[in-house]
Design an enzyme around this catalytic site. Structure first.
Site, PDB file in Angstrom:
ATOM      1  CE  LYS A 198      39.332  39.151  38.535  1.00 28.04           C
ATOM      2  NZ  LYS A 198      40.371  39.915  37.720  1.00 28.04           N
ATOM      3  CG  ASN A 243      41.299  35.864  35.691  1.00 27.87           C
ATOM      4  OD1 ASN A 243      41.182  36.488  36.036  1.00 27.87           O
ATOM      5  ND2 ASN A 243      41.107  35.465  34.194  1.00 27.87           N
TER       6      ASN A 243
END
Length: 317
Positions: free
Chosen positions: A183, A106
């Site tokens: 994202k 991430n």
């Protein structure tokens, strides 16, 4: 690598980290016909991927110590950002100038700390879009989604060949910076709000929580623009609409990390928004509050559980 019939190149792939992401992509490269080495801390007998179609038993080689390993063609680095330094011995053993390291994690700061650990290797950032959950060591439940966003170019083409036949969608991006911040905009909202409330995506049905999610996204979008990502208010609206497509029973990686007593990846999510906001003099009170709350959390009692179906690493997570 070895050359098989019809010009097929069988390659050596090491997956460092056997959580939900590592397990899913280890099974994918195995389906593509490659030799897979799974590098883990907790040993297990076999890798099992559970899907709606049944269980896939994946015959990978599981190793718990890098001693004696030789460099491989590919390394899929599937650990949380705060665990990266702990992979140094693995990377030193597995990488040389012919190795490509794909960073599956991430955030928007994906590769700098990795490249320092493998100065001779090629490092490729990848944005992961799957939904999966680690049920036990070596046992992964894969819900849906199976794609990687990577920078367009030669490395994207090579990755597409590596995963050919696996069902994995390699999506080349001309602007990975924008894709990564898009994202992050979702991650910075749903991850902390589910982790802090200990509720799955059904919590977004609460109008006050939904409003807070939108506020977190709007702050992230403003910071992203300052950094150079091409995001606007329209992206916030689209992300909110995308979020509503998840079922109420879905969870997030941060929620499950909290329930399992694991460290939370807040520094790579809301923490990153705050760090970049400080660089550009932008006020982000909601992300700053999430960062403080996540930082202050104590481990839950071991008896804590989440109700509902255990389906969970969001496409966003």
């Amino acid at each position: 690598m070895t050359l098989a019939g019809d010009g097929y190149i069988r390659q050596s792939v090491a997956v460092v980290g056997a959580g939900a992401v590592g397990g899913v992509f280890a099974s994918a490269v195995h389906r593509a016909g490659h030799d897979v080495l799974l590098c883990v801390r907790t040993p297990f007998d076999e890798l099992v991927i559970e899907t709606s179609q049944g269980e896939e038993h994946v015959p990978v080689t599981v190793v718990t110590d890098p001693a004696g390993l030789r460099p491989v063609d590919w390394v899929l680095l599937a650990v949380k950002s705060f665990d990266t330094a702990g992979t140094a011995r693995w990377l030193a053993a597995l990488c040389d100038e012919n190795t490509t390291v794909v960073v599956l994690r991430n955030g928007v700061e994906q590769t700098d700390d990795v490249q320092a650990l493998v100065p001779r290797a090629t490092v490729v950032p990848a944005l992961v879009y799957i939904q999966a959950e680690r049920l036990a060591p070596g046992h992964i439940r894969h819900g849906y989604g199976n794609s990687l966003d990577v920078p367009a170019g030669r490395d994207a083409d090579r990755l597409a060949r590596l995963f050919h036949g696996s069902g994995t969608d390699i999506r080349p991006q001309q602007d990975l910076v924008t894709a990564a911040w898009r994202k992050l905009m979702l991650n910075a909202a749903v991850n902390p709000l589910t982790a802090l409330t200990l509720r799955r995506m059904e919590v977004m049905g609460d109008s006050m929580i939904l409003g807070l999610a939108e506020g977190l996204m709007r702050e992230t979008q403003v910071v992203a623009e300052a950094v150079g990502a091409r995001l606007t208010g329209a992206d916030v609206r689209r992300t909110l609409a995308f979020m509503k497509e998840f079922s109420d029973g879905n969870g997030t990686s941060m929620l499950y990390d909290r329930l399992n007593g694991n460290a939370l990846e807040w520094e790579a999510l809301n923490g990153a928004v705050v760090r970049y906001a400080d660089l550009y003099g932008i006020d982000v009170p909601l992300n700053r509050a999430m960062t403080a709350l996540l930082h202050a959390l104590r481990p839950l009692p071991t008896t804590t559980t989440a109700e509902g179906p255990a389906d969970t690493r969001l496409a966003a997570a």
